[in-house]
Design an enzyme around this catalytic site. Sequence first.
Site, PDB file in Angstrom:
ATOM      1  N   CYS A 249     -13.427   3.379 -28.560  1.00  0.00           N
ATOM      2  CA  CYS A 249     -14.570   4.252 -28.642  1.00  0.00           C
ATOM      3  C   CYS A 249     -15.648   4.313 -27.448  1.00  0.00           C
ATOM      4  O   CYS A 249     -16.492   3.474 -27.247  1.00  0.00           O
ATOM      5  CB  CYS A 249     -15.368   3.459 -29.746  1.00  0.00           C
ATOM      6  SG  CYS A 249     -14.582   3.384 -31.463  1.00  0.00           S
TER       7      CYS A 249
ATOM      8  N   GLY B 286       0.698  -1.271   0.039  1.00  0.00           N
ATOM      9  CA  GLY B 286      -0.037   0.124  -0.048  1.00  0.00           C
ATOM     10  C   GLY B 286       0.814   1.200  -0.109  1.00  0.00           C
ATOM     11  O   GLY B 286       0.264   2.202  -0.082  1.00  0.00           O
TER      12      GLY B 286
ATOM     13  N   GLY C  10       3.462  -3.461  -3.834  1.00  0.00           N
ATOM     14  CA  GLY C  10       3.575  -3.768  -5.285  1.00  0.00           C
ATOM     15  C   GLY C  10       3.969  -2.478  -5.954  1.00  0.00           C
ATOM     16  O   GLY C  10       5.051  -2.366  -6.466  1.00  0.00           O
ATOM     17  N   ARG C  11       3.102  -1.291  -5.881  1.00  0.00           N
ATOM     18  CA  ARG C  11       3.467  -0.133  -6.673  1.00  0.00           C
ATOM     19  C   ARG C  11       4.772   0.388  -6.296  1.00  0.00           C
ATOM     20  O   ARG C  11       5.387   0.830  -7.194  1.00  0.00           O
ATOM     21  CB  ARG C  11       2.073   0.641  -6.512  1.00  0.00           C
ATOM     22  CG  ARG C  11       2.256   2.062  -7.050  1.00  0.00           C
ATOM     23  CD  ARG C  11       1.382   3.280  -6.453  1.00  0.00           C
ATOM     24  NE  ARG C  11       0.179   2.528  -5.895  1.00  0.00           N
ATOM     25  CZ  ARG C  11      -1.021   2.529  -6.693  1.00  0.00           C
ATOM     26  NH1 ARG C  11      -1.159   3.022  -7.869  1.00  0.00           N
ATOM     27  NH2 ARG C  11      -2.276   2.054  -6.110  1.00  0.00           N
TER      28      ARG C  11
HETATM   29  N1  LLP Z   1      -1.605  -6.773  -0.868  1.00  0.00           N
HETATM   30  C1  LLP Z   1      -2.797  -7.162  -1.219  1.00  0.00           C
HETATM   31  C2  LLP Z   1      -3.790  -7.934  -0.286  1.00  0.00           C
HETATM   32  C3  LLP Z   1      -3.647  -6.195  -2.031  1.00  0.00           C
HETATM   33  O1  LLP Z   1      -4.741  -6.213  -2.242  1.00  0.00           O
HETATM   34  C4  LLP Z   1      -2.524  -5.269  -2.720  1.00  0.00           C
HETATM   35  C5  LLP Z   1      -3.071  -4.479  -3.752  1.00  0.00           C
HETATM   36  C6  LLP Z   1      -1.098  -5.136  -2.414  1.00  0.00           C
HETATM   37  C7  LLP Z   1      -0.691  -6.023  -1.738  1.00  0.00           C
HETATM   38  C8  LLP Z   1      -0.324  -4.321  -3.294  1.00  0.00           C
HETATM   39  O2  LLP Z   1      -0.798  -2.835  -2.853  1.00  0.00           O
HETATM   40  P1  LLP Z   1       0.370  -1.827  -3.343  1.00  0.00           P
HETATM   41  O3  LLP Z   1       1.588  -1.979  -2.525  1.00  0.00           O
HETATM   42  O4  LLP Z   1       0.482  -1.940  -4.803  1.00  0.00           O
HETATM   43  O5  LLP Z   1      -0.423  -0.290  -3.131  1.00  0.00           O
HETATM   44  N2  LLP Z   1      -5.323  -0.978  -9.556  1.00  0.00           N
HETATM   45  C9  LLP Z   1      -5.153   0.042  -8.375  1.00  0.00           C
HETATM   46  C10 LLP Z   1      -4.658  -0.518  -7.212  1.00  0.00           C
HETATM   47  C11 LLP Z   1      -5.180  -1.795  -6.598  1.00  0.00           C
HETATM   48  C12 LLP Z   1      -4.410  -2.444  -5.659  1.00  0.00           C
HETATM   49  C13 LLP Z   1      -5.027  -3.654  -5.194  1.00  0.00           C
HETATM   50  N3  LLP Z   1      -4.476  -4.307  -3.977  1.00  0.00           N
HETATM   51  C14 LLP Z   1      -4.245   1.102  -9.098  1.00  0.00           C
HETATM   52  O6  LLP Z   1      -4.069   1.092 -10.116  1.00  0.00           O
HETATM   53  O7  LLP Z   1      -4.198   2.255  -8.284  1.00  0.00           O
END
Ligand code: LLP
Length: 418
Positions: free
Chosen positions: A345, A242, A278-279
């Site tokens: 479209c 997150g 992730g991000r």
């Molecule tokens: N762990 C779990 C259980 C998750 O559901 C997620 C992301 C992560 C880790 C990783 O989160 P991060 O570190 O990437 O914030 N599509 C959206 C983001 C959706 C995130 C879903 N879960 C966007 O493009 O902003």
Amino acid sequence: MAQTSFIHANQGILFAEDVSLETIANQFGTPTYIYSKNTLIQAFESFQKGLLKTNHLICFAVKANSNIAILNLFASLGAGFDIVSGGELERVLYAGGDPQKIVFSGVGKTVSEIEAALKANILCFNVESRSELLRIEAVASKINVKAPISIRVNPDVDAKTHPYISTGLKDNKFGVDFNQALALYLEAKGMSYIEIKGIDCHIGSQITELKPFVDALDRVLSLVDQLKKNNIHLSHVDIGGGIGICYQDESPPDFDIYTKAILNKIQNLDVKIIFEPGRALVGNAGVLLSKVEYLKQNDIKHFAIIDAAMNDLMRPTLYDAYHEIKIVREQDTKLQSFDVVGPVCESGDFIAKNRSLKLKENDLVCIMSTGAYGMSMSSNYNSRGRAAEVMVDRDKIFEIRAREKSSDLFKLEKKIPL
Ligand code: LLP
């Protein structure tokens, strides 16, 4: 993670590491996702830096970017993986990930996904409901193994992010209600084919403040205490992912400050700490290269129609997300305000709105900060083949996913006899 730093100008042309973006466009066409190997390594290592003296595991959230080359690179650095489907499990194993470093999250795990993960001998299931726990126990008993589990608790903490990517509130479908978690742990303790390993939470994504993480961890730790009193001892605490990145002017806490704040809270516990970023590991390690096909205008608007669209990059359409746009070879034309849109479209098909840019037809543009949730959320809408993906390493370019051909798109479809 700072804004995309591997993209830089050299004599008026943008480069990715030591490769000109014009070279990439000539060799691979557009739209093409470009990742920087050295930025990926740097991101992973700087996340890990503050953790080296601690028993920890960084499980890259595969959903952010699931390309095999990226998973393989992270695996080689010692990363584990947070997966949410059988498909991600297969990818990680194919990419050389260690099953004992995989955690499996997600609210809808199917019987076959659970079975595959048990057979692969993963580290832990992050259980999101009582029904799921019962299903995991049933599948484990059928194949006569003990299933390692954590309960993902929903701490009811506001992550202060976009509502679509907030997951730690009572309104959200994720996790087990905080007040029901203890009872579920006690039930799990009595199950013969369940082994309690840890506790887990994940409160949302693109979080730019420290406080929600600390508040969530406080709640989780209060539960760890109660569990101890009930003779349930955990071997890990998973704090989820997150942590946000800078797309425009956000200033998320840097990795050091974030990990320190977390470690401060858990240093007295004898547990492994698991992170699921992730991000933060990939977002600013990737860009999307695209070409301006047409410019058009009416009385009120200038449009730049580029060859990348919402099917390549969903984030602007879905979340109104901001991605900076840079011109690969800026020339001396008038600065105008453009809506940068794709060929799909739908009026919702836009990449950027009201941007001041000096654009001409056939210009190459670089859409910044698209390494996370770019390619992994892409689709074939309008029968558009997915973009190519390349990785640069100084002056070398590797194609890590070929551009999809039209025939790839319908090869699973069949005509019926008429
Ligand atoms: N762990 C779990 C259980 C998750 O559901 C997620 C992301 C992560 C880790 C990783 O989160 P991060 O570190 O990437 O914030 N599509 C959206 C983001 C959706 C995130 C879903 N879960 C966007 O493009 O902003």
